[in-house]
Design a protein around this motif. Structure first.
Motif, PDB file in Angstrom:
ATOM      1  N   TYR A 199       3.339   5.349   4.093  1.00 56.60           N
ATOM      2  CA  TYR A 199       2.146   5.969   4.646  1.00 56.60           C
ATOM      3  C   TYR A 199       1.566   6.877   3.565  1.00 56.60           C
ATOM      4  O   TYR A 199       2.132   7.901   3.248  1.00 56.60           O
ATOM      5  CB  TYR A 199       2.517   6.753   5.902  1.00 56.60           C
ATOM      6  CG  TYR A 199       1.386   7.401   6.664  1.00 56.60           C
ATOM      7  CD1 TYR A 199       0.053   7.229   6.335  1.00 56.60           C
ATOM      8  CD2 TYR A 199       1.675   8.217   7.748  1.00 56.60           C
ATOM      9  CE1 TYR A 199      -0.962   7.834   7.041  1.00 56.60           C
ATOM     10  CE2 TYR A 199       0.661   8.836   8.472  1.00 56.60           C
ATOM     11  CZ  TYR A 199      -0.647   8.641   8.109  1.00 56.60           C
ATOM     12  OH  TYR A 199      -1.659   9.255   8.815  1.00 56.60           O
ATOM     13  N   ASN A 219      -2.618   0.262   6.490  1.00 60.50           N
ATOM     14  CA  ASN A 219      -3.191  -0.254   5.244  1.00 60.50           C
ATOM     15  C   ASN A 219      -2.525   0.288   3.977  1.00 60.50           C
ATOM     16  O   ASN A 219      -2.951  -0.024   2.877  1.00 60.50           O
ATOM     17  CB  ASN A 219      -4.709  -0.028   5.190  1.00 60.50           C
ATOM     18  CG  ASN A 219      -5.105   1.413   4.937  1.00 60.50           C
ATOM     19  OD1 ASN A 219      -4.282   2.306   4.831  1.00 60.50           O
ATOM     20  ND2 ASN A 219      -6.400   1.656   4.854  1.00 60.50           N
ATOM     21  N   SER A 220      -1.479   1.085   4.120  1.00 60.49           N
ATOM     22  CA  SER A 220      -0.774   1.600   2.949  1.00 60.49           C
ATOM     23  C   SER A 220       0.035   0.494   2.291  1.00 60.49           C
ATOM     24  O   SER A 220       0.770  -0.233   2.968  1.00 60.49           O
ATOM     25  CB  SER A 220       0.158   2.747   3.353  1.00 60.49           C
ATOM     26  OG  SER A 220      -0.596   3.869   3.753  1.00 60.49           O
ATOM     27  N   ALA A 221      -0.122   0.379   0.957  1.00 66.88           N
ATOM     28  CA  ALA A 221       0.550  -0.711   0.245  1.00 66.88           C
ATOM     29  C   ALA A 221       0.586  -0.449  -1.251  1.00 66.88           C
ATOM     30  O   ALA A 221      -0.149   0.386  -1.769  1.00 66.88           O
ATOM     31  CB  ALA A 221      -0.182  -2.030   0.503  1.00 66.88           C
ATOM     32  N   SER A 270       4.638  -3.190   1.452  1.00 71.19           N
ATOM     33  CA  SER A 270       4.001  -2.391   2.501  1.00 71.19           C
ATOM     34  C   SER A 270       4.990  -2.238   3.645  1.00 71.19           C
ATOM     35  O   SER A 270       6.055  -2.832   3.648  1.00 71.19           O
ATOM     36  CB  SER A 270       2.713  -3.058   2.993  1.00 71.19           C
ATOM     37  OG  SER A 270       3.005  -4.283   3.623  1.00 71.19           O
ATOM     38  N   ILE A 311      -0.882  -8.041  -1.620  1.00 69.30           N
ATOM     39  CA  ILE A 311       0.051  -6.992  -1.214  1.00 69.30           C
ATOM     40  C   ILE A 311       1.411  -7.314  -1.801  1.00 69.30           C
ATOM     41  O   ILE A 311       1.966  -8.385  -1.573  1.00 69.30           O
ATOM     42  CB  ILE A 311       0.130  -6.874   0.315  1.00 69.30           C
ATOM     43  CG1 ILE A 311      -1.212  -6.406   0.872  1.00 69.30           C
ATOM     44  CG2 ILE A 311       1.253  -5.911   0.719  1.00 69.30           C
ATOM     45  CD1 ILE A 311      -1.279  -6.395   2.394  1.00 69.30           C
ATOM     46  N   SER A 328       6.171   8.089  -0.502  1.00 68.66           N
ATOM     47  CA  SER A 328       5.306   7.951   0.662  1.00 68.66           C
ATOM     48  C   SER A 328       4.937   9.354   1.146  1.00 68.66           C
ATOM     49  O   SER A 328       5.714  10.011   1.839  1.00 68.66           O
ATOM     50  CB  SER A 328       6.026   7.158   1.754  1.00 68.66           C
ATOM     51  OG  SER A 328       5.212   7.020   2.886  1.00 68.66           O
ATOM     52  N   GLY A 355      -4.128   3.075   0.258  1.00 71.78           N
ATOM     53  CA  GLY A 355      -3.984   3.179   1.708  1.00 71.78           C
ATOM     54  C   GLY A 355      -3.948   4.596   2.219  1.00 71.78           C
ATOM     55  O   GLY A 355      -3.413   5.492   1.574  1.00 71.78           O
ATOM     56  N   SER A 378      -1.142   1.875  -6.021  1.00 73.42           N
ATOM     57  CA  SER A 378      -0.842   2.391  -4.682  1.00 73.42           C
ATOM     58  C   SER A 378      -2.165   2.642  -3.970  1.00 73.42           C
ATOM     59  O   SER A 378      -3.117   3.159  -4.556  1.00 73.42           O
ATOM     60  CB  SER A 378      -0.008   3.672  -4.760  1.00 73.42           C
ATOM     61  OG  SER A 378      -0.709   4.703  -5.397  1.00 73.42           O
TER      62      SER A 378
END
Length: 136
Positions: free
Chosen positions: A108, A85-87, A103, A100, A124, A80, A78
């Motif tokens: 987030y 860019n969270s993935a 995402s 990736i 998240s 980001g 995890s």
């Protein structure tokens, strides 16, 4: 005991967020440690010896990596700090091939995640959601 002392030192001074253990051969295994502030993943041998960077900060693939999970023949991380860019990133067992895996859809700052019955569940952090991806 020396290894545990080293891990405790790393936790206090290296911003370790997570670690995963995966088997290489027989009783030999590696420990992967997420270095959130260093934007990399480092590797230790089963005897506690530092091997080196498993996924380099220079790769540009990680931003504050957190959770690390071995699932099947891959390592997932995890990463980001923004919605953009969270993935969940997918790597081969040798740390190559970063891509990736999941995402978007409200992800987030993903912290914890797991696979259950072939479905990816992601916590998240900044959107206060548990997200599900069944495209595994």
């Amino acid at each position: 005991m020396v290894f545990m002392q080293y891990l405790i030192f790393t936790l206090f001074f290296g911003a370790v967020s997570s670690f995963a253990v995966y088997e290489e051969t027989g009783s030999s295994y590696s420990i992967l440690v997420g270095n959130t502030r260093g934007d990399n993943i480092v590797e230790y041998s089963s005897s506690g010896e530092y091997i080196g960077e498993f996924i380099s900060a220079d790769s540009g693939l990680l931003d504050s990596p957190d959770d690390i999970v071995k699932y099947g023949d891959n390592i997932y991380v995890s990463t980001g700090t923004t919605p953009e860019n969270s993935a969940i990133m997918k790597f081969s067992l040798d740390g190559t091939g970063g891509e990736i895996f999941a995402s978007g859809n409200g992800m987030y700052r993903p912290y914890g995640f797991t696979f259950y019955s072939g479905i990816l569940y992601v916590s998240s952090f900044m959107s206060d959601q548990i997200l599900m991806n069944d495209e595994t």
